[in-house]
Enzyme design. Structure first.
Site, mmCIF file in Angstrom:
data_model
loop_
_atom_site.group_PDB
_atom_site.id
_atom_site.type_symbol
_atom_site.label_atom_id
_atom_site.label_comp_id
_atom_site.label_asym_id
_atom_site.label_seq_id
_atom_site.Cartn_x
_atom_site.Cartn_y
_atom_site.Cartn_z
ATOM 1 N N HIS A 1 -34.790 37.171 45.385
ATOM 2 C CA HIS A 1 -34.002 38.392 45.502
ATOM 3 C C HIS A 1 -34.600 39.208 46.648
ATOM 4 O O HIS A 1 -35.717 39.735 46.535
ATOM 5 C CB HIS A 1 -34.036 39.172 44.187
ATOM 6 C CG HIS A 1 -33.468 38.399 43.040
ATOM 7 N ND1 HIS A 1 -33.953 38.502 41.753
ATOM 8 C CD2 HIS A 1 -32.444 37.495 42.993
ATOM 9 C CE1 HIS A 1 -33.258 37.708 40.963
ATOM 10 N NE2 HIS A 1 -32.338 37.083 41.691
ATOM 11 N N GLU B 1 -36.600 42.611 46.605
ATOM 12 C CA GLU B 1 -37.864 42.660 45.870
ATOM 13 C C GLU B 1 -39.010 42.348 46.834
ATOM 14 O O GLU B 1 -39.684 41.325 46.748
ATOM 15 C CB GLU B 1 -37.801 41.704 44.683
ATOM 16 C CG GLU B 1 -36.722 42.119 43.682
ATOM 17 C CD GLU B 1 -36.359 41.060 42.657
ATOM 18 O OE1 GLU B 1 -37.094 40.053 42.544
ATOM 19 O OE2 GLU B 1 -35.343 41.222 41.961
ATOM 20 N N HIS C 1 -41.336 38.045 41.610
ATOM 21 C CA HIS C 1 -40.199 38.965 41.614
ATOM 22 C C HIS C 1 -40.654 40.419 41.461
ATOM 23 O O HIS C 1 -41.841 40.710 41.285
ATOM 24 C CB HIS C 1 -39.253 38.633 40.447
ATOM 25 C CG HIS C 1 -38.435 37.409 40.644
ATOM 26 N ND1 HIS C 1 -37.137 37.453 41.092
ATOM 27 C CD2 HIS C 1 -38.728 36.101 40.454
ATOM 28 C CE1 HIS C 1 -36.656 36.214 41.164
ATOM 29 N NE2 HIS C 1 -37.609 35.380 40.779
ATOM 30 N N GLU D 1 -43.239 39.430 37.339
ATOM 31 C CA GLU D 1 -42.497 40.634 37.718
ATOM 32 C C GLU D 1 -43.446 41.789 38.009
ATOM 33 O O GLU D 1 -44.394 42.038 37.257
ATOM 34 C CB GLU D 1 -41.546 41.048 36.592
ATOM 35 C CG GLU D 1 -40.493 40.006 36.227
ATOM 36 C CD GLU D 1 -39.309 39.999 37.180
ATOM 37 O OE1 GLU D 1 -39.302 40.819 38.129
ATOM 38 O OE2 GLU D 1 -38.389 39.175 36.960
#
Length: 377
Positions: free
Chosen positions: A167, A170, A260, A336
């Site tokens: 993504h 990010e 991420h 994350e």
């Protein structure tokens, strides 16, 4: 006279009204070929020492409205030093309230990581003498999909795969990779030396260079969310996943990390493969071992807050971690980092930022070293 521009790498915003610095009206611009909207990055000129109140009027319809709660935007005068500025989310409108101290100032959703930085990262890694760069193929817009290979590449080596920035918005993910590479390529670092004695690392620092340059939050130039393409990628729609997956099947995978950032959750956390069909007690023990080692390596990591675990057999195999973990029967994690701050170790000036992501990338090598001897049954 005030002016807002976005004609640079990753620039993105829609200007509705710029007539009054106390009521600048903006909109989030969607990804170029999809409806995802959250990323912004723009330059404001001609407003030194004026109180600028910037309203993003469509924030409530963004991809992750909860991401605006308790979030502070970042700003910079030189695009090198980024800091948080007063921001609020009220009645569906996200507002930045800041008095710039110079006539040129940049605002962004998170500290950017430009394509030039990406290319420099590749060059620095190759220049270490320990890293080989391979071209796996081209993106939809013709940019390179580059793989960094670090290690002896012998058959007995464990195969560690790390990918980042599926993504593109990010950006903390590529900051993380910069930190990881800096330590892994340091010949004086004992952890790096021990790792490379028994493992070969395959690292893709930016899975989505098209989306990154376009200023997209979540998709590539064709509008594909790459982290939903792993079951059946195609060269036409998701070449980034197609070529990386092909290379993985050539090398094999013993450990996989997908890096991420999360818009809403203000913590660093990991998500495993509990929902894949092959998940078993051995994999659960490996996950616990890895997380315990990571907790010891970095106080920024925690294992209390995060995503709900998938129920057995209910994993989405179109996602990278689930597909790789199931296909190769290996330890696989999605890591994350927050767009906001790490609530366990808050920093009111900088929040979570590039340097903290970089340090986290350094520290994860200790956790990898801990599990390395146990990755193969």
């Amino acid at each position: 006279m005030m002016k807002i521009t976005t004609q640079f790498d990753a620039g993105s915003v829609i200007v509705t009204d710029l007539s009054n610095p106390a009521n600048i009206r903006l909109k989030l611009r969607p990804d170029n070929a999809s409806d995802f909207a959250q990323w912004f990055y723009f330059r404001l000129q001609g407003a030194a020492y004026q109180n600028c109140v910037m309203h993003f009027e469509n924030a409530a319809s963004s991809a992750y409205p909860a991401g605006w709660e308790d979030y502070q935007a970042v700003a910079s005068y030189d695009r090198q030093n980024w800091f948080r500025v007063p921001s609020r989310y009220e009645n569906g409108v996200f507002t930045i309230d800041h008095t710039p101290l110079a006539n040129s100032v940049y605002y962004a959703y998170f500290e950017p990581y430009s394509h030039e930085q990406h290319l420099n990262l590749l060059g620095d890694a190759q220049g270490s003498g320990l890293c080989q760069i391979d071209d796996l193929g081209s993106t939809v817009q013709g940019r390179d999909i580059n793989l960094l290979t670090i290690g002896n590449q012998v058959a007995s080596d464990l195969k560690v795969w790390i990918i980042a920035r599926q993504h593109p918005g990010e950006t903390m993910a590529e900051w993380f990779i910069e930190g990881l590479l800096g330590r892994l390529l340091d010949p004086q670092d004992p952890t790096a030396r021990a790792l490379l004695d028994g493992a070969t690392f395959y690292i893709v620092p930016n899975m989505n260079p098209d989306g990154a340059v376009l200023g997209n939050l979540r998709t590539n130039a064709a509008g594909a969310n790459l982290n939903r393409e792993w079951l059946e990628p195609t060269v036409e729609r998701s070449p980034e996943v197609y070529y990386v997956r092909e290379k993985m099947q050539e090398t094999g995978v013993d450990l996989f990390l997908d890096i991420h950032g999360d818009e809403a959750i203000p913590f660093v956390f990991a998500a495993g493969t509990e929902g894949v069909p092959s998940y078993n007690e051995r994999m659960a023990a490996l996950e616990t071992q890895f997380k315990t080692a990571f907790l010891a390596a970095s106080p920024d990591f925690q294992d209390v807050h995060g995503y709900d675990k998938d129920k057995p057999g209910e994993a989405n195999l179109s996602m990278a971690t689930a597909w790789v973990g199931e296909h190769f029967r290996c330890l696989a994690y999605t890591l994350e980092m927050p767009f906001k701050d790490n609530d366990n170790l808050p920093d009111s000036d900088f929040g979570w930022n590039g340097q903290r992501s970089l340090r986290l990338g350094e520290s994860i090598l200790s956790a990898i070293l801990n599990v390395l001897p146990d990755l193969r049954a």
